[in-house]
Design a protein around this motif. Sequence first.
Motif, PDB file in Angstrom:
ATOM      1  N   ASP A 641       0.833  -1.213   0.000  1.00 38.60           N
ATOM      2  CA  ASP A 641       0.000   0.000   0.000  1.00 38.60           C
ATOM      3  C   ASP A 641       0.869   1.265   0.000  1.00 38.60           C
ATOM      4  O   ASP A 641       0.529   2.263  -0.654  1.00 38.60           O
ATOM      5  CB  ASP A 641      -0.924  -0.005   1.226  1.00 38.60           C
ATOM      6  N   ILE A 642       1.978   1.245   0.738  1.00 34.84           N
ATOM      7  CA  ILE A 642       2.884   2.397   0.750  1.00 34.84           C
ATOM      8  C   ILE A 642       3.453   2.628  -0.655  1.00 34.84           C
ATOM      9  O   ILE A 642       3.475   3.756  -1.159  1.00 34.84           O
ATOM     10  CB  ILE A 642       4.015   2.184   1.775  1.00 34.84           C
ATOM     11  N   GLU A 643       3.907   1.549  -1.287  1.00 34.55           N
ATOM     12  CA  GLU A 643       4.429   1.673  -2.652  1.00 34.55           C
ATOM     13  C   GLU A 643       3.358   2.219  -3.595  1.00 34.55           C
ATOM     14  O   GLU A 643       3.649   3.087  -4.428  1.00 34.55           O
ATOM     15  CB  GLU A 643       4.910   0.311  -3.153  1.00 34.55           C
ATOM     16  N   ARG A 644       2.132   1.729  -3.460  1.00 38.16           N
ATOM     17  CA  ARG A 644       1.048   2.179  -4.349  1.00 38.16           C
ATOM     18  C   ARG A 644       0.784   3.666  -4.182  1.00 38.16           C
ATOM     19  O   ARG A 644       0.659   4.402  -5.178  1.00 38.16           O
ATOM     20  CB  ARG A 644      -0.222   1.372  -4.053  1.00 38.16           C
ATOM     21  N   LEU A 645       0.719   4.144  -2.947  1.00 33.14           N
ATOM     22  CA  LEU A 645       0.455   5.563  -2.709  1.00 33.14           C
ATOM     23  C   LEU A 645       1.590   6.439  -3.243  1.00 33.14           C
ATOM     24  O   LEU A 645       1.359   7.476  -3.875  1.00 33.14           O
ATOM     25  CB  LEU A 645       0.265   5.815  -1.207  1.00 33.14           C
ATOM     26  N   VAL A 646       2.828   6.036  -2.971  1.00 34.99           N
ATOM     27  CA  VAL A 646       3.968   6.841  -3.425  1.00 34.99           C
ATOM     28  C   VAL A 646       4.008   6.897  -4.944  1.00 34.99           C
ATOM     29  O   VAL A 646       4.179   7.972  -5.545  1.00 34.99           O
ATOM     30  CB  VAL A 646       5.290   6.275  -2.865  1.00 34.99           C
ATOM     31  N   ASN A 647       3.837   5.762  -5.604  1.00 33.44           N
ATOM     32  CA  ASN A 647       3.894   5.748  -7.067  1.00 33.44           C
ATOM     33  C   ASN A 647       2.729   6.504  -7.705  1.00 33.44           C
ATOM     34  O   ASN A 647       2.873   7.068  -8.791  1.00 33.44           O
ATOM     35  CB  ASN A 647       3.953   4.305  -7.583  1.00 33.44           C
ATOM     36  N   ALA A 648       1.579   6.534  -7.000  1.00 36.20           N
ATOM     37  CA  ALA A 648       0.461   7.335  -7.513  1.00 36.20           C
ATOM     38  C   ALA A 648       0.819   8.821  -7.496  1.00 36.20           C
ATOM     39  O   ALA A 648       0.495   9.570  -8.444  1.00 36.20           O
ATOM     40  CB  ALA A 648      -0.792   7.071  -6.674  1.00 36.20           C
ATOM     41  N   ARG A 649       1.473   9.287  -6.431  1.00 33.05           N
ATOM     42  CA  ARG A 649       1.910  10.689  -6.358  1.00 33.05           C
ATOM     43  C   ARG A 649       2.998  10.984  -7.397  1.00 33.05           C
ATOM     44  O   ARG A 649       3.058  12.085  -7.944  1.00 33.05           O
ATOM     45  CB  ARG A 649       2.415  11.009  -4.956  1.00 33.05           C
ATOM     46  N   ILE A 650       3.843   9.997  -7.646  1.00 33.59           N
ATOM     47  CA  ILE A 650       4.860  10.191  -8.689  1.00 33.59           C
ATOM     48  C   ILE A 650       4.192  10.315 -10.053  1.00 33.59           C
ATOM     49  O   ILE A 650       4.534  11.189 -10.858  1.00 33.59           O
ATOM     50  CB  ILE A 650       5.859   9.013  -8.683  1.00 33.59           C
ATOM     51  N   LYS A 651       3.211   9.462 -10.317  1.00 35.48           N
ATOM     52  CA  LYS A 651       2.546   9.454 -11.615  1.00 35.48           C
ATOM     53  C   LYS A 651       1.805  10.757 -11.877  1.00 35.48           C
ATOM     54  O   LYS A 651       1.739  11.239 -13.011  1.00 35.48           O
ATOM     55  CB  LYS A 651       1.582   8.272 -11.681  1.00 35.48           C
ATOM     56  N   GLU A 652       1.254  11.382 -10.835  1.00 39.31           N
ATOM     57  CA  GLU A 652       0.516  12.624 -11.050  1.00 39.31           C
ATOM     58  C   GLU A 652       1.440  13.829 -11.229  1.00 39.31           C
ATOM     59  O   GLU A 652       0.990  14.931 -11.516  1.00 39.31           O
ATOM     60  CB  GLU A 652      -0.449  12.881  -9.896  1.00 39.31           C
ATOM     61  N   ASN A 653       2.751  13.603 -11.071  1.00 37.86           N
ATOM     62  CA  ASN A 653       3.757  14.661 -11.291  1.00 37.86           C
ATOM     63  C   ASN A 653       3.436  15.914 -10.470  1.00 37.86           C
ATOM     64  O   ASN A 653       3.406  17.033 -10.982  1.00 37.86           O
ATOM     65  CB  ASN A 653       3.851  15.022 -12.779  1.00 37.86           C
ATOM     66  N   ARG A 685      12.903  26.569   6.708  1.00 35.41           N
ATOM     67  CA  ARG A 685      12.657  26.237   5.303  1.00 35.41           C
ATOM     68  C   ARG A 685      11.618  25.125   5.234  1.00 35.41           C
ATOM     69  O   ARG A 685      11.791  24.049   5.815  1.00 35.41           O
ATOM     70  CB  ARG A 685      13.956  25.799   4.635  1.00 35.41           C
ATOM     71  N   VAL A 686      10.547  25.411   4.534  1.00 35.42           N
ATOM     72  CA  VAL A 686       9.459  24.452   4.364  1.00 35.42           C
ATOM     73  C   VAL A 686       9.585  23.812   2.984  1.00 35.42           C
ATOM     74  O   VAL A 686       9.713  24.515   1.970  1.00 35.42           O
ATOM     75  CB  VAL A 686       8.089  25.132   4.495  1.00 35.42           C
ATOM     76  N   VAL A 687       9.564  22.478   2.936  1.00 36.82           N
ATOM     77  CA  VAL A 687       9.511  21.750   1.667  1.00 36.82           C
ATOM     78  C   VAL A 687       8.158  21.061   1.612  1.00 36.82           C
ATOM     79  O   VAL A 687       7.817  20.299   2.515  1.00 36.82           O
ATOM     80  CB  VAL A 687      10.644  20.712   1.559  1.00 36.82           C
ATOM     81  N   LYS A 688       7.407  21.365   0.555  1.00 40.22           N
ATOM     82  CA  LYS A 688       6.064  20.771   0.456  1.00 40.22           C
ATOM     83  C   LYS A 688       5.857  20.202  -0.933  1.00 40.22           C
ATOM     84  O   LYS A 688       6.433  20.658  -1.919  1.00 40.22           O
ATOM     85  CB  LYS A 688       4.984  21.789   0.786  1.00 40.22           C
ATOM     86  N   ILE A 689       5.014  19.188  -0.989  1.00 40.08           N
ATOM     87  CA  ILE A 689       4.686  18.515  -2.244  1.00 40.08           C
ATOM     88  C   ILE A 689       3.195  18.681  -2.491  1.00 40.08           C
ATOM     89  O   ILE A 689       2.380  18.389  -1.617  1.00 40.08           O
ATOM     90  CB  ILE A 689       5.059  17.023  -2.190  1.00 40.08           C
ATOM     91  N   THR A 712       7.401  15.513  -8.619  1.00 37.14           N
ATOM     92  CA  THR A 712       7.507  14.093  -8.273  1.00 37.14           C
ATOM     93  C   THR A 712       7.697  13.227  -9.509  1.00 37.14           C
ATOM     94  O   THR A 712       8.200  12.106  -9.406  1.00 37.14           O
ATOM     95  CB  THR A 712       6.248  13.627  -7.516  1.00 37.14           C
ATOM     96  N   GLY A 713       7.303  13.727 -10.687  1.00 33.21           N
ATOM     97  CA  GLY A 713       7.468  12.947 -11.906  1.00 33.21           C
ATOM     98  C   GLY A 713       8.909  12.601 -12.201  1.00 33.21           C
ATOM     99  O   GLY A 713       9.194  11.633 -12.916  1.00 33.21           O
ATOM    100  N   GLU A 714       9.849  13.386 -11.647  1.00 33.72           N
ATOM    101  CA  GLU A 714      11.267  13.121 -11.873  1.00 33.72           C
ATOM    102  C   GLU A 714      11.748  11.863 -11.148  1.00 33.72           C
ATOM    103  O   GLU A 714      12.862  11.403 -11.395  1.00 33.72           O
ATOM    104  CB  GLU A 714      12.101  14.326 -11.418  1.00 33.72           C
TER     105      GLU A 714
END
Length: 902
Positions: A641-653, A685-689, A712-714
């Motif tokens: 489930d963790i992999e699925r969520l992370v890869n979904a965020r990557i896919k949406e760039n 310094r705030v880093v946000k996605i 995140t697409g990178e």
Amino acid sequence: MTSAEIRQSFLDFFRSKQHTIVQSSSLLPEAPNLLFTNAGMNQFVPFFLGAVKCPYSPPRAVDTQKCIRAGGKHNDLEDVGLDTYHHTFFEMLGNWSFGDPDAHDSIGAGYFKREAIDWAWELLVQRWKFPKERLYATYFGGDNQIPADLEARDFWLWYLPRDHVLPSGRKDNFWMMGDTGPCGPCSEIHMDLTPAGNTQGKLVNKGDAQCIEIWNLVFIQFNADGTGEFPPLPAKHVDTGMGFERVCGIIQCTDNLKDFSRRISNYETDAFRPLFHEIEKLSGRQYGGTLPGQAGAAEEQIKTDIAFRVIADHIRCLSLAIADGIMPSNEGRGYVLRRILRRAVRYGRNLGLHEPFFYKLVDMVAAMYNGVFPEVIENQEKIEMTLFAEEENFNRTLDRGLDIFAEATTAVTNNVFPAEEAFQLYDTYGFPLDLTELMARERGFTVDVEGFEQLMAGQRQRAREDHEKKKTTVTVVDDGLKITPTKFLGYENLEAEAVIEAVTPTEKHAEFELILDQTPFYAEMGGQVGDSGLVSVPGREDTKDGALEVLDTQRRGGVYVHRAQLLAGREPMVGEAVNAIVDTARRINIERHHTVTHLFHWALHEVVSKDARQRGSLVAPERMRFDFNHPERLTDQQLADIERLVNARIKENAPVFWFDLPYAEIKSNPKVMQFFGDKYGPIVRVVKIGGTPYQLDGFSMELCGGTHTKSTGELGLFKIARESGIAAGVRRIEAVCSQFATEFVENAKSQQASEAEREKARQLEKEQAKRQQAQMQQQAPSVASELIVKVQRVGDVNLIAENLGAAGPELLRVVVDDLKVKFPSGIVVLSGVAAGKVALICTVTPDQVEKGKHAGKIIREVAKICGGGGAGMPEFAQAGARNPDKLLEALAAVPEIITREL
């Protein structure tokens, strides 16, 4: 006709003659001995050599090729801006025939001289309406080795009177790829551009802008063997090149070839005018088209117009080069680009442009070339960011030195700029020597380079003595060492100019700890490893004198300490100006793994528990590691489930933002992840996605001082490699992203194959290896024979340095064994890439071993450039490396490697 119409007309004309339209090759050449692609023929050399069969049917091609001539044998840089037709970047229109079967214009075949000349005449005179009375054709007039090309002469006499068909010598009318290899006579087409058009050929090949070459027809029919003999080739080829910008200038400056009263200029066309318009808007100046020495022209206007031409030419060159992946740097072709950029920026001063401006012209270049070279618009943001960073860094050096240089010119005697002044510019203000030389040339004098080198030698000696004293009295880690905190530039810049504030030798040979006043190198903190890269001395990049490889960067208090290994020459010294350059590829991989760490942390809270708190982390180029509190092992489903969520965020760039805020504003905000117990300053310094810029609305928000990707697409792909326990109640996740994740998945699939399948594969590999070995034995003599004709002379040493393409170490060894019989004296360096791995091999003949050449030392230096290593005996050595992209650069460095002490 517009420039786009001229280009398309050329392509369409030869398409009607059964030519295949071929895309331009990259400006980054495959040939290791070239800085840039500099002619249309570069990509077709394998066809000429017979190494690759022409894939086009019939074997004919037409293209417009991107070219740069700004370094090495072909260098037009110093002429740009001073006349109407020289450029660093230009397009070469060309048509090609591969293999003439002596059957004139038969379908399915190549063609030779008659067709090349017939079609050139048809396009120029019948299609484009060039006035034939203004055209001149040259042909090779022969010498004591090669007879005159009377065949080409006679074909031209069908169209032109005898006094318009002129013989010329080998310099102008015989083309050779090198001292050996395919070659042949050529026939150039020149045009009289004088108002009356009646110079009777007196200006042909005289370097006069009023009569210029527009098209060169090369007839490749001989094979130079290096002994002065030119036996005929078994197949003949046609290689033509037309100067696109020159043809545009002729057509557009004459009202479509009707009025020759105006000056003909490549710059007075729509290939440059849109850029001039943008420069006019930026500078408030107007382009007047004047030239140096022009009667009645104001000196200030001439300086303005030179600056316009330089800037417009150079932005085209830089934009197209960076689009093809060639980046400004301190070595090789990258340094040529840096010189071009700095030349343009300095000329911008003549237009009153003191702030970064050059990058603002990229948008127009992208628009102009979108229909023919779309890679510019595809890489526009990268080009603009690169140019902006380069220009901003250089502005500091330029501003410090211009006034000092102007004052120093008053001390010039006998037209020689004093060595002392040049050294002060370098030593105190960080002014590169080559820039001082350029500015001196513009004022009609030279620089006392020999005196400059003597001053440098004295400085090195003093630095060595000073370092000996410091070894016993001062170290970087001394609490009492008073140094201003280092200014970090690495969030936006991966290269910067800096000044060395402290130097301390370490216990290891030729290794130092450096402190700079400012740096783009990220120092290890927050789990992110420190940057590596290069620190070099401006103006000494070619020799690497004083260059240091940065191995690691650490932070001690507010000071960044760079641990660096001296590569060559003198030791670093306090007060010296240097270029600090981060290893870009490594930093990018670190940033990917840092950003994916934030995504993992967010997904961990979504899937497992909001109470899972970070207990440590590591962000490295090839992986990430994350420790967190949790009482039990994560289940397979939780990991999935963790992999699925992370890869979904990557896919949406999703975009990644970072910005500074007062800590008081976010201290109590539960959406911003922070680590209680850590001490934060007043500004954090705030880093946000995700979300929008400068708003606290992302799905992942953390206080973080590290570096990150912009989206995140990178990240490509995320994969958890391992889950384990490291202490009571503390779990560890190790994970990878990007190409490392892809490799992990591929390896996992491979490991899941059955033992039977693996055994079957091993048997097949053994059988294939036997077949390949047999083929190698058969191919080796012919490959060795082809290599013999590519011998280059480096001083008094015969050298063969070639890439054999998809060849593994076995084939390289077989070829080398065959070469030993045919190559009695010299050095051989061969390379190949098989299964993504670089193989390198070197042999040195006994006579060269006696002179001190050592195969093991040579191969070690070559392999290092490709990210590998190797060793061996003086006569024979081999190596492997992991970076095929650096292979051509490594081979290009071989001549320099074998000439220096190893």
